[in-house]
Design an enzyme around this catalytic site. Structure first.
Site, PDB file in Angstrom:
ATOM      1  N   TYR A 240      43.002  42.055  48.853  1.00 30.49           N
ATOM      2  CA  TYR A 240      43.712  41.528  50.128  1.00 30.49           C
ATOM      3  C   TYR A 240      44.008  39.921  49.867  1.00 30.49           C
ATOM      4  O   TYR A 240      43.309  39.264  49.018  1.00 30.49           O
ATOM      5  CB  TYR A 240      42.967  41.599  51.374  1.00 30.49           C
ATOM      6  CG  TYR A 240      41.690  40.666  51.609  1.00 30.49           C
ATOM      7  CD1 TYR A 240      42.331  39.526  52.605  1.00 30.49           C
ATOM      8  CD2 TYR A 240      40.437  40.789  51.547  1.00 30.49           C
ATOM      9  CE1 TYR A 240      41.042  38.813  52.781  1.00 30.49           C
ATOM     10  CE2 TYR A 240      39.671  39.930  51.723  1.00 30.49           C
ATOM     11  CZ  TYR A 240      39.749  39.049  52.514  1.00 30.49           C
ATOM     12  OH  TYR A 240      38.930  37.913  52.682  1.00 30.49           O
ATOM     13  N   CYS A 241      45.106  39.670  50.681  1.00 31.59           N
ATOM     14  CA  CYS A 241      45.546  38.266  50.646  1.00 31.59           C
ATOM     15  C   CYS A 241      46.098  37.772  52.058  1.00 31.59           C
ATOM     16  O   CYS A 241      45.462  38.586  53.104  1.00 31.59           O
ATOM     17  CB  CYS A 241      46.485  37.856  49.619  1.00 31.59           C
ATOM     18  SG  CYS A 241      48.261  38.768  49.743  1.00 31.59           S
ATOM     19  N   HIS A 242      46.772  36.981  52.182  1.00 27.65           N
ATOM     20  CA  HIS A 242      47.417  36.753  53.659  1.00 27.65           C
ATOM     21  C   HIS A 242      48.227  37.659  54.374  1.00 27.65           C
ATOM     22  O   HIS A 242      47.957  38.354  55.244  1.00 27.65           O
ATOM     23  CB  HIS A 242      48.138  35.403  53.563  1.00 27.65           C
ATOM     24  CG  HIS A 242      48.675  34.732  54.991  1.00 27.65           C
ATOM     25  ND1 HIS A 242      49.481  33.716  55.080  1.00 27.65           N
ATOM     26  CD2 HIS A 242      47.876  35.334  56.254  1.00 27.65           C
ATOM     27  CE1 HIS A 242      49.490  33.842  56.443  1.00 27.65           C
ATOM     28  NE2 HIS A 242      48.591  34.432  57.044  1.00 27.65           N
TER      29      HIS A 242
ATOM     30  N   ILE B  73      45.122  39.848  55.508  1.00 25.76           N
ATOM     31  CA  ILE B  73      44.228  39.469  56.484  1.00 25.76           C
ATOM     32  C   ILE B  73      44.915  39.433  57.714  1.00 25.76           C
ATOM     33  O   ILE B  73      44.229  39.433  58.863  1.00 25.76           O
ATOM     34  CB  ILE B  73      43.436  38.256  56.122  1.00 25.76           C
ATOM     35  CG1 ILE B  73      42.141  38.073  57.111  1.00 25.76           C
ATOM     36  CG2 ILE B  73      44.190  37.031  56.170  1.00 25.76           C
ATOM     37  CD1 ILE B  73      41.130  37.042  56.517  1.00 25.76           C
TER      38      ILE B  73
END
Length: 112
Positions: free
Chosen positions: A68-70, A97
């Site tokens: 996951y990232c932004h 996220i």
């Protein structure tokens, strides 16, 4: 999954169900350190995107991994690179996220 051009996407709900299992996948955060000071998912391994090639040995091949990232774009790029390194137990958190905060846990702060 190696025949797919991209790691499969998981909705925040699907990811939450998997993370609640007795044998949860490894959650890998590929965001920058400053982003992690604002918000992070519990029990995640932090490997910033630029460090993934040097730290790839920290990622097990025999365990499911959720990246996951932004918003999900960087983690998808990392997933595609990992597939080229013969990782096949990968998924990407759709919406990153930010999506998790909106759909799964509003206590996780959002940021621009």
């Amino acid at each position: 999954m190696t025949d797919h051009p991209h790691p499969r996407g998981l909705s925040p709900r699907e990811a939450a169900v998997l993370l609640d299992r007795d044998d949860p996948p490894l959650l890998v955060d590929v965001r920058e350190p400053w982003e992690r000071t604002i918000a992070a998912l519990p029990n995640s391994l932090h490997v910033p995107m630029a460090e993934v090639p040097a730290r790839v040995d920290e990622l097990p091949r025999d365990r499911d991994i959720v990246l996951y990232c932004h918003h999900g774009a960087r983690s998808m790029q990392v997933g595609m690179w990992l597939q080229q390194q013969s990782y096949d137990r990968l998924a990407n958190l759709d919406g990153g996220i930010d999506g998790w905060s909106q759909l799964e846990d509003p206590e996780i702060p959002r940021y621009p």
